[in-house]
Design a protein around this motif. Structure first.
Motif, short mmCIF file in Angstrom:
data_model
loop_
_atom_site.label_atom_id
_atom_site.label_comp_id
_atom_site.label_asym_id
_atom_site.label_seq_id
_atom_site.Cartn_x
_atom_site.Cartn_y
_atom_site.Cartn_z
N GLN D 155 0.83 -1.20 0.00
CA GLN D 155 0.00 0.00 0.00
C GLN D 155 0.87 1.26 0.00
O GLN D 155 0.52 2.26 -0.63
CB GLN D 155 -0.94 -0.02 1.21
N LYS D 156 2.01 1.21 0.68
CA LYS D 156 2.90 2.37 0.71
C LYS D 156 3.43 2.69 -0.70
O LYS D 156 3.55 3.86 -1.07
CB LYS D 156 4.08 2.11 1.67
N ASN D 159 0.54 4.20 -2.66
CA ASN D 159 0.32 5.59 -2.26
C ASN D 159 1.39 6.52 -2.85
O ASN D 159 1.10 7.64 -3.29
CB ASN D 159 0.34 5.71 -0.73
N TYR D 160 2.63 6.05 -2.88
CA TYR D 160 3.72 6.88 -3.42
C TYR D 160 3.50 7.19 -4.90
O TYR D 160 3.78 8.30 -5.36
CB TYR D 160 5.07 6.18 -3.24
N LEU D 162 0.74 7.48 -6.54
CA LEU D 162 -0.46 8.27 -6.88
C LEU D 162 -0.10 9.70 -7.31
O LEU D 162 0.79 10.30 -6.76
CB LEU D 162 -1.40 8.31 -5.67
#
Lengths: 162, 162, 162, 162
Positions: D155-156, D159-160, D162
């Protein structure tokens, strides 16, 4: 009703597992494959698998085959004997069951080539087993995996059992 | 001397095998890993594995664990119960042995994500097991594999056994 | 110096990977095995692998073989062609290299038996490929994996290259 | 249109492959997993894999990632750098692509425990790589696989991006 048992004894790289899977695919009877390799997979990775560190493993395998047959399963066993010792353990534990012993044979120079090609077995393992594993063992059937394909080998066992 | 038995019961993708391998690596005692998946691997490829086609397989597993313990091996079992039925079979077959029952727990949404990431399990399998497998089972220990790493989970079992 | 390339084209279960591993073991020259299966393993588990979902994958494989050869590696390729399309992509991308095209042949009924025995391939896959994959392809060598063992097949390629 | 590339650099047992598979499962974009291990699997079994015997393998990998991206595939790379040398090869070959470099971090004592539990890696391998592989590498993102689960790590990265 108790299951029948077929035992394949042969060196590493002699083609036992491929033969056993072909037999399962071609047989109209349902057989479970009980492989010594699956027992070695049980050991902790930090301890080398083998009879030296786990001297009772083949006896435990024999008793597990009995457990499988007792609960109604036919079993085909894929194993490397410690010669007569394993033969006695298996015939002793499985007395009362229909037992078929198959010698899985292959010339040594072919074994050496297969060993090099598969890559997951120590070089020299087949040679180290070649002399001793059949000592004192009485077979019902001998199968040569060099001159017969796996498909043909499986059919020979099926024909024998008819 | 007979071995001890630890039983891990949890859904598919709850982390039982990873936990069992970490336990084997960290424990000073030697334990064999007896996994239900190894029993499903025994079946012919042409017949779907599972309790529907092989209703006696978990009983055969229980008897095989008894065979391993009887021949002097400690065993850690990695299994998915058919609820109380498997619980009774295991406690019945293994009476007389030191038996430790561990609930391997993990929230359902995490199970679903792990299932998608590993790729070798049917989507929805964990969910289908989540409700029923713990019914009627009495545990000695519960371990959560979301909030603890495999290393930490293994240490919890080791601490419990001290 | 650029590497040489051998391409094995044959249906699923025709014995390409076993032949390629035997060739690597028996050859005095070092060859890398570049297998289409390794490219399908790259895909997310949630999307079925195959040319339908990844229409450019075999072109990417051809360019990767070129990258391996360009950095000095001999390569043996294990692939199932989409007939003439893959043939053109490979010969186009690998122009300038020494390229040997091998047809890996096996009768359909034997393929079907092998497919059932190995258990990790869809039943009917070999049959679905049998007609189309060799269309429009010019071979240097044809090898029959029913009448020759993997060891013998590998030796035939080695003899051809001498 | 050319694909994007994410590169995961971390020691053996740091959790790169598990993270990459979780990323593939959770990402809405389709990514192929290009793993250094798959390149080592290409080598003949008789020759130990590794940069010593195959000094151009990581350069060949970089060129293959370029081939995958050039044919329209997004790629997540799972690799152990030879420090700055690999960094330069990758950034040089992949210039013109959107490239995200991720440091996959894990404390050494946890790495050692994981190494023992998984059983398919040499003991001490992670330690031998721990110092050198990040030297001279500029990262976009650092992820700690001890304090985050694979699901959280994936998920990290999402997120990066995006």
């Amino acid at each position: 009703m108790k299951g029948n048992v077929i035992v394949l004894n042969g060196t590493s790289s002699s083609g036992k597992t491929t033969l056993a899977r072909a037999f399962q695919a071609q047989s109209t009877e349902v057989y479970l494959l009980c492989a010594l390799d699956a027992f070695w997979d049980m050991t902790p990775y930090k301890i080398p698998a083998g009879s030296k560190n786990f001297p009772n493993m083949k006896l435990a395998l024999a008793k597990s085959v009995q457990a499988l047959a007792e609960t109604g399963h036919n079993v085909i066993v894929d194993i490397v004997f410690c010669g007569e010792k394993t033969y006695r353990e298996l015939t002793n534990e499985l007395s009362g069951l229909k037992l078929t012993l198959v010698k899985v044979d292959c010339p040594l120079d072919e074994l050496t080539k297969r060993e090099a090609a598969r890559g997951d077995r120590a070089i020299g393992l087949a040679k180290s087993q070649h002399e001793s594993i059949h000592q004192g063992v009485l077979y019902d059937l001998t199968i040569d995996t060099l001159i017969n394909s796996p498909t043909q080998c499986a059919q020979k066992i099926i024909n024998y059992l008819l």
